[in-house]
Scaffold this motif. Structure first.
Motif, PDB file in Angstrom:
ATOM      1  N   ASP A 179       2.099  -9.925  47.578  1.00  0.00           N
ATOM      2  CA  ASP A 179       1.779 -11.356  47.602  1.00  0.00           C
ATOM      3  C   ASP A 179       0.307 -11.611  47.904  1.00  0.00           C
ATOM      4  N   GLY A 180      -0.524 -10.560  47.779  1.00  0.00           N
ATOM      5  CA  GLY A 180      -1.955 -10.724  48.051  1.00  0.00           C
ATOM      6  C   GLY A 180      -2.821 -10.603  46.825  1.00  0.00           C
ATOM      7  N   GLY A 181      -2.232 -10.671  45.616  1.00  0.00           N
ATOM      8  CA  GLY A 181      -3.019 -10.602  44.390  1.00  0.00           C
ATOM      9  C   GLY A 181      -3.729  -9.272  44.226  1.00  0.00           C
ATOM     10  N   ASP A 182      -4.860  -9.285  43.538  1.00  0.00           N
ATOM     11  CA  ASP A 182      -5.579  -8.044  43.227  1.00  0.00           C
ATOM     12  C   ASP A 182      -6.091  -7.338  44.480  1.00  0.00           C
ATOM     13  N   GLU A 183      -6.373  -8.091  45.536  1.00  0.00           N
ATOM     14  CA  GLU A 183      -6.842  -7.451  46.768  1.00  0.00           C
ATOM     15  C   GLU A 183      -5.756  -6.536  47.334  1.00  0.00           C
ATOM     16  N   GLY A 208       5.174  -9.759  40.847  1.00  0.00           N
ATOM     17  CA  GLY A 208       5.678 -10.780  39.933  1.00  0.00           C
ATOM     18  C   GLY A 208       6.905 -11.472  40.517  1.00  0.00           C
ATOM     19  N   MET A 209       7.837 -11.806  39.651  1.00  0.00           N
ATOM     20  CA  MET A 209       9.010 -12.600  40.059  1.00  0.00           C
ATOM     21  C   MET A 209      10.156 -11.760  40.590  1.00  0.00           C
ATOM     22  N   ILE A 210       9.959 -10.469  40.736  1.00  0.00           N
ATOM     23  CA  ILE A 210      11.092  -9.588  41.013  1.00  0.00           C
ATOM     24  C   ILE A 210      11.789  -9.963  42.316  1.00  0.00           C
ATOM     25  N   THR A 216       6.994  -3.861  38.524  1.00  0.00           N
ATOM     26  CA  THR A 216       6.210  -5.045  38.198  1.00  0.00           C
ATOM     27  C   THR A 216       6.609  -5.614  36.844  1.00  0.00           C
ATOM     28  N   THR A 217       6.413  -6.894  36.684  1.00  0.00           N
ATOM     29  CA  THR A 217       6.581  -7.552  35.388  1.00  0.00           C
ATOM     30  C   THR A 217       5.222  -7.519  34.686  1.00  0.00           C
ATOM     31  N   SER A 218       5.166  -7.635  33.339  1.00  0.00           N
ATOM     32  CA  SER A 218       6.301  -7.848  32.442  1.00  0.00           C
ATOM     33  C   SER A 218       6.806  -6.525  31.891  1.00  0.00           C
ATOM     34  N   GLY A 219       8.093  -6.550  31.523  1.00  0.00           N
ATOM     35  CA  GLY A 219       8.754  -5.321  31.141  1.00  0.00           C
ATOM     36  C   GLY A 219       8.263  -4.704  29.853  1.00  0.00           C
ATOM     37  N   MET A 220       7.674  -5.509  28.955  1.00  0.00           N
ATOM     38  CA  MET A 220       7.183  -4.983  27.689  1.00  0.00           C
ATOM     39  C   MET A 220       5.653  -4.990  27.627  1.00  0.00           C
ATOM     40  N   GLY A 222       1.793  -9.185  29.247  1.00  0.00           N
ATOM     41  CA  GLY A 222       1.075 -10.084  30.148  1.00  0.00           C
ATOM     42  C   GLY A 222       1.653  -9.985  31.545  1.00  0.00           C
ATOM     43  N   GLY A 223       1.069 -10.755  32.474  1.00  0.00           N
ATOM     44  CA  GLY A 223       1.569 -10.746  33.832  1.00  0.00           C
ATOM     45  C   GLY A 223       0.922  -9.666  34.686  1.00  0.00           C
ATOM     46  N   PRO A 224       1.491  -9.377  35.872  1.00  0.00           N
ATOM     47  CA  PRO A 224       0.866  -8.454  36.836  1.00  0.00           C
ATOM     48  C   PRO A 224       0.656  -7.042  36.316  1.00  0.00           C
TER      49      PRO A 224
END
Length: 640
Positions: A489-493, A448-450, A508-512, A515-517
């Motif tokens: 940075d390679g997505g699900d792969e 994610g954005m970390i 990983t995000t999101s903290g709650m 949604g997200g990764p």
């Protein structure tokens, strides 16, 4: 002629009367809270040490002196002269001129060498070329957000100046009311966590503080259509103040510009950059999940363009009768306790935003030293009677124990964390624990954005704890660049490769888990009994994180093939490690109030679920014999 023009004419005459005859004053102009003086005689101005401070004292305003175009050395000649003056060790990356303001922006790896001892190098530059130097630091970690924001604001210089001039005229307009009163209206985050929004009103002014969403509750937004808010028209709001960048405080600021707001947003510089990052991600996540975003990315750019950065401790006029001072809140990078001084000593209100009272590895604890505060609006996230967090050292040992156990099982430690704040705190903990051998050295994957949020932290080291700042700036020992930190940075792969690989930690995000990764990681790791999902931050009511924390062992998520809902069994372990929250616990909140001198007369307990706000309100009343209340949304309180 408007009253603002008349005021400027009077100031122009007074400035001329108080400056020596050999200095010509071309014009004066309000730009936001500042009074800008344009002169061809910048060198003569600078030669008189006390002239600017004396003018600032006379007008009770910050003064900026800028050269007129005829006083400037041409840019092609000024550039080599500036480079000749600045030491090579400064690592100058770029020199950019703004002919409209007479400023030259110098980006360097070591700004201190550009500034020089007591500003001597800046003075030398100003004397040699006439241009007014401004210095920014080259981020130690490349940040696309910082770079994009800086470039965007350069491109929008003309619009920015027009905005500042318009804001300046609004701030310095004459007052029209002889009444004195102050009111607060609650538009969100009362007896709930999220959708923070308040209106601070006086006879002259209306200020919106925060405008966020509610995690895990799509469609529950602040009551912006209330009579005290946008129902009277967006232009009836004089200013917006943002306490910090988390989405439950900032997500819906761009919607104001969609409705027609065209005024300023006051916040700290790091918050501005983090806000832009989080808002754009907010739109991206909504789009990926098939939801209609509430605004477009253009509105995020408008938000950035209208932002006026405020430094901690600087008193800033934001309305004819309101001054704002921001202080470190200790919650995340750039977070602020916002102190409002209303009228000529009439009343003082402080909004805590989210606070952390004790020092952490990342940040100093929240400031609570104000000359006066009659009313405090206080967050209550951990305000419940049993909300006492584990000591930080114990928390770190508990996390290390979880990691060691999972490592022995050849599993993965999956940590959902806020991209801003908790992730960087955890990175510091993990880097030290591996360096000192308390846990095995292993990959720490950042999803994610970390990584980008971490780069923004490194761009503002002056906001970090002193020891960390020194490591980044002076010791060439940036812990955020440790080899074990690896970007996903390679997505699900790439995620599948991580799952199939050696023991690892995944931030990983999101903290709650809204949604997200994190959703992809749960799909891939949820069935692995050797891996552990580890919560380190607050899980709000209604979020999937709270449900899993309370025992939910199966979740539903969209099938990646688009075939509808997919059921995922959670066989992995679930742990909660307290003590890493960016919020003060019950003891910290009570200490924050107890050590205020003088203490406020009244406290509004907000930003907590109903039991937390009620219990904190009752405890503060009983301990300190002060008026307290746990308000509901859409209540209005007359303070004075």
């Amino acid at each position: 002629m408007t009253t603002a023009d008349e005021a400027l004419d009077d100031i122009h005459e007074q400035v001329e009367a108080e400056t020596p005859d050999d200095i010509t004053i071309s014009r004066v102009q309000f730009e936001g809270a500042e009074l800008v003086i344009y002169t061809p005689d910048v060198k003569a101005f600078a030669a008189r040490d006390r002239l600017v401070p004396n003018l600032a004292q006379t007008f009770q305003k910050r003064i900026t002196v800028r050269p007129t175009p005829d006083a400037l050395v041409p840019q092609d000649k000024a550039t080599p002269e500036i480079r000749e003056i600045i030491p090579d060790d400064a690592g100058v990356q770029s020199i950019d001129f703004d002919s409209d303001t007479g400023e030259v922006l110098i980006e360097a790896e070591k700004p201190g060498l550009v500034i020089g001892r007591r500003g001597n190098t800046l003075d030398e530059i100003r004397t040699a070329v006439g241009w007014t130097p401004e210095v920014v630091r080259t981020p130690p970690i490349e940040s696309s957000t910082v770079s994009n924001v800086r470039n965007f604001l350069k491109q929008e210089r003309q619009d920015r100046r027009e905005i500042l001039e318009r804001v300046g005229r609004q701030i310095h307009r004459p007052t029209t009311s002889e009444e004195d009163w102050v009111r607060i209206t609650t538009l969100g985050c009362c007896r709930e966590v999220g959708r923070a929004a308040f209106i601070l009103s006086t006879p002259e002014t209306r200020i919106l503080i925060d405008c966020g969403d509610k995690p895990g509750a799509e469609g529950e937004v602040p009551y912006l259509q209330a009579p005290e808010a946008l129902a009277a028209g967006p232009q009836s709001i004089d200013a917006v103040v943002l306490t910090h960048a988390h989405l439950d405080h900032s997500a819906l600021l761009p919607i104001l510009f969609k409705y027609g707001y065209d005024g300023p947003i006051y916040t700290t510089e790091p918050t501005r950059d983090l806000m832009g990052l989080l808002q754009l991600d907010y739109l991206d996540v909504a789009s990926k999940e098939g939801r209609t975003p509430p605004y477009e990315s253009q509105m995020v750019r408008e938000t950035l363009k209208h932002t006026i950065p405020v430094e901690y401790g600087n008193v800033t006029d934001i309305a004819p009768d309101v001054k704002l001072t921001m202080h470190n809140a200790g919650h995340i990078l750039g977070s602020a306790v916002c102190h409002f001084h209303v009228g000529e000593g009439h009343y003082n209100v402080a909004f805590s935003g989210d606070i952390h009272y004790e020092d952490t590895r990342l940040l100093d604890g929240a400031v609570n030293d104000f000359p006066r505060v009659e009313t405090l609006v206080l967050e209550s996230t951990y305000g419940g009677r049993n909300d006492y967090q584990t000591d930080q050292a114990d928390s770190e040992r508990n996390l290390e124990a979880v990691i060691n156990e999972v490592h022995e099982q050849d599993g993965k430690v999956l940590i959902p964390a806020f991209a801003v704040g908790r992730s960087q705190e955890l990175m510091l903990v993990l880097e030290e624990a591996m360096r000192e051998g308390r846990i095995p050295t292993m990959p720490v994957y950042l999803d994610g954005m970390i990584r980008e949020a971490t780069a923004i932290h490194a761009a503002y080291p002056e906001h970090l704890r002193e020891r960390l700042r020194d490591r980044i700036l002076y010791e060439d020992d940036n812990p955020f660049l440790a080899d074990q930190f690896q970007q996903v940075d390679g997505g699900d792969e790439m995620r599948r490769d991580v799952v199939d690989g050696e023991p690892a930690i995944i931030l990983t995000t999101s903290g709650m888990i809204t949604g997200g990764p994190i959703m992809s990681w749960l799909r891939l790791l949820g069935g692995d009994p050797n891996s552990t999902l580890t919560f380190v931050g607050y899980q709000a009511e209604g979020t999937l994180g709270r449900q899993i924390q309370q025992g939910r062992d199966e979740i539903s998520m969209n099938d990646t093939a688009g075939n509808g809902a997919e059921r995922v069994a959670l066989n992995m372990g679930v742990e909660t490690v307290d003590g890493f929250s960016g919020h003060a616990d019950r003891a910290g909140l009570e200490s924050f109030v107890e050590t205020m001198n003088p203490r406020p007369e009244r406290i509004l307990c907000v930003h907590g679920d109903e039991s937390s706000t009620d219990q904190l309100s009752s405890a503060l009343y009983q301990k300190f014999n002060m008026r307290t209340v746990a308000p509901k949304n859409l209540e209005t309180f007359r303070l004075a």
